[in-house]
Design a protein around this motif. Structure first.
Motif, PDB file in Angstrom:
ATOM      1  N   TYR A   1       5.773  -0.272   5.739  1.00  7.76           N
ATOM      2  CA  TYR A   1       5.716  -0.040   4.288  1.00  7.76           C
ATOM      3  C   TYR A   1       4.589  -0.859   3.650  1.00  7.76           C
ATOM      4  N   LEU A   2       4.470  -2.121   4.048  1.00  8.71           N
ATOM      5  CA  LEU A   2       3.435  -2.978   3.459  1.00  8.71           C
ATOM      6  C   LEU A   2       2.025  -2.470   3.781  1.00  8.71           C
TER       7      LEU A   2
ATOM      8  N   ARG B   1       2.708   0.014  -0.074  1.00  7.26           N
ATOM      9  CA  ARG B   1       2.588  -0.949  -1.174  1.00  7.26           C
ATOM     10  C   ARG B   1       2.487  -2.361  -0.634  1.00  7.26           C
ATOM     11  N   PRO B   2       1.288  -2.867  -0.410  1.00  9.27           N
ATOM     12  CA  PRO B   2       1.137  -4.231   0.110  1.00  9.27           C
ATOM     13  C   PRO B   2       1.637  -5.301  -0.855  1.00  9.27           C
ATOM     14  N   ASN B   3       1.514  -5.055  -2.161  1.00 10.33           N
ATOM     15  CA  ASN B   3       1.973  -6.018  -3.162  1.00 10.33           C
ATOM     16  C   ASN B   3       2.342  -5.273  -4.444  1.00 10.33           C
ATOM     17  N   THR B   4       2.789  -6.012  -5.413  1.00 12.99           N
ATOM     18  CA  THR B   4       3.300  -5.375  -6.635  1.00 12.99           C
ATOM     19  C   THR B   4       2.211  -4.734  -7.475  1.00 12.99           C
TER      20      THR B   4
ATOM     21  N   ALA C   1      -4.096   2.153  -0.504  1.00 17.26           N
ATOM     22  CA  ALA C   1      -5.488   2.599  -0.537  1.00 17.26           C
ATOM     23  C   ALA C   1      -6.355   1.599  -1.299  1.00 17.26           C
ATOM     24  N   ASP C   2      -5.873   1.114  -2.454  1.00 17.33           N
ATOM     25  CA  ASP C   2      -6.625   0.123  -3.232  1.00 17.33           C
ATOM     26  C   ASP C   2      -6.761  -1.187  -2.464  1.00 17.33           C
ATOM     27  N   PHE C   3      -5.674  -1.575  -1.803  1.00 10.61           N
ATOM     28  CA  PHE C   3      -5.679  -2.829  -1.045  1.00 10.61           C
ATOM     29  C   PHE C   3      -6.731  -2.808   0.054  1.00 10.61           C
TER      30      PHE C   3
ATOM     31  N   LEU D   1       1.446  -8.958   0.409  1.00 12.18           N
ATOM     32  CA  LEU D   1       0.154  -9.232   1.032  1.00 12.18           C
ATOM     33  C   LEU D   1      -0.894  -9.351  -0.065  1.00 12.18           C
ATOM     34  N   LEU D   2      -1.562 -10.499  -0.136  1.00  9.97           N
ATOM     35  CA  LEU D   2      -2.551 -10.756  -1.178  1.00  9.97           C
ATOM     36  C   LEU D   2      -3.898 -11.121  -0.556  1.00  9.97           C
ATOM     37  N   ILE D   3      -4.958 -10.576  -1.137  1.00 12.70           N
ATOM     38  CA  ILE D   3      -6.318 -10.894  -0.686  1.00 12.70           C
ATOM     39  C   ILE D   3      -6.823 -12.069  -1.505  1.00 12.70           C
TER      40      ILE D   3
END
Length: 379
Positions: free
Chosen positions: A68-69, A73-76, A81-83, A107-109
């Motif tokens: 899923y991540l 949806r890696p983060n809120t 795709a954006d991530f 998950l945050l960049i």
């Protein structure tokens, strides 16, 4: 400058034109650098953002939190795709990218960080900042996703090239503006006395005349006694100059694309060499990046024993062949007995089927040995 300076001060347009012609001043056209980088890096980012990340166990895809991540949806605040598009942009532009997992399983960049390197212990990342928030804790190398792209930051590597291109583009643009400049002379009857009030009225009239000629395709002005306007230059055909500017911008994009491994024909949308270009793009540009990401995910999300037992995180996307276009090849692979139908499904980025019959090798009669066939005079 004496009397000339007074004249120029009364007419701001003439003052600008005077400075343009005589003052040697160039701008480093930073938008050229931004344009080339955005065009090329986002081209790669859009490609990677279409990837499908699969956690495989015993040849079966696992639907879990990591699936899923990585895919939804890696983060809120970001979709997958954006991530991944931001991930690729940061990786190529900054030459490295750091992704952390928060306590809320996001998950945050990282936008910035400090890396402390050690010889025999895992490196440590501190002062990790995402947006306006700086984490107080530190992150070990085995707790994060960290990938480097090359040996040097891309923007730093190309700063000298962009400066030269910027200087050249500025000079070409100035020449183009001068070629298309409208020039004229204004004559007045010198026998007329010009006091301050008359000079102001005359200057206002000249300004209105200039504005009318500059902004309108058709301009009509009254003809006054003792006042003459003669246009000495209507501007030259600057089509060639505009073409040269376009070629310069294209050349800059080509240079950046070559560094990143993107075929020039592909990034400019030329379809004549599309098939050849897409194959080169996948093999020499996208393939190595996908390999880096896949290796990092396998190393950080799987234990060593899990990997040795056949567990994998695989990345599928543009690197996979088109099944419809390769239908004949698929038939040959199966009919020759070289691959099972499930193996072919995996080769083309599809999941294995639970049908046990698809794991059997099949072969057509045409591929059997000559002694195994009957017919003709032997019957």
């Amino acid at each position: 400058m004496g009397w000339l300076g007074d004249v120029l001060k009364r007419n701001s347009e003439l003052e600008w034109l005077f400075d343009l012609d005589l003052v040697d001043e160039t701008t480093h056209r930073s938008y050229l650098k931004k344009m080339a980088l955005e065009t090329c890096i986002n081209f790669i980012g859009r490609t990677i953002s279409q990837s499908d990340f699969r956690i495989m166990k015993n040849n079966t895809r696992q639907r879990n939190d990591w699936d899923y991540l990585l895919n939804v949806r890696p983060n809120t605040d970001q979709s997958a795709a954006d991530f991944w598009q931001k991930f690729i942009y940061t990786l190529i532009d900054e030459n490295e990218v750091l992704v952390i997992l928060t306590d809320n399983n996001d998950l945050l960049i990282a936008d910035s960080f400090t890396r402390d390197e050690y010889a025999v212990y895992p490196d440590v990342f501190r002062d990790v900042t995402v947006k306006d928030y700086t984490f107080q804790r530190t992150f070990r190398m085995d707790e994060v996703l960290y990938i480097t792209y090359n040996n040097e930051k891309l923007t730093k590597f190309m700063d000298g090239m962009f400066k030269d291109y910027g200087d050249l583009f500025s000079r070409m643009l100035e020449v183009s503006l001068r070629k298309n400049q409208i020039r004229g002379t204004v004559g007045i009857d010198s026998t007329q006395a010009l006091d301050d009030k008359s000079q102001t009225k005359l200057q206002n009239f000249i300004d209105k005349l200039f504005t009318s000629f500059r902004k309108n395709s058709i301009a009509l002005v009254p003809k006054l006694k003792g006042f003459e306007y003669n246009e000495v230059s209507k501007g030259e055909d600057n089509g060639q100059s505009l073409e040269e500017l376009s070629k310069l911008k294209r050349s800059l994009i080509d240079d950046v694309a070559n560094i990143l491994g993107i075929p020039n024909a592909l990034i400019h949308g030329e379809l004549a060499e599309y098939d050849t270009s897409i194959k080169a793009y996948v093999r020499f540009c996208i393939g190595p990046i996908i390999k880096k990401i896949q290796n990092e995910l396998n190393a950080k999300l799987l234990e060593k024993q899990e990997y040795l037992n056949g567990h994998r995180i695989e990345v599928f996307g543009l690197t996979e062949k088109d099944l419809i276009e390769q239908a004949e090849a698929v038939d040959k692979l199966v009919a020759s007995g070289a691959f099972t139908r499930n193996e072919v499904r995996v080769l083309f980025g599809k999941e294995r089927s639970d049908n046990a019959g698809l794991d059997e090798f099949v072969i057509t009669k045409n591929y059997q040995s000559a002694s195994a066939t009957k017919g003709g005079e032997n019957e």
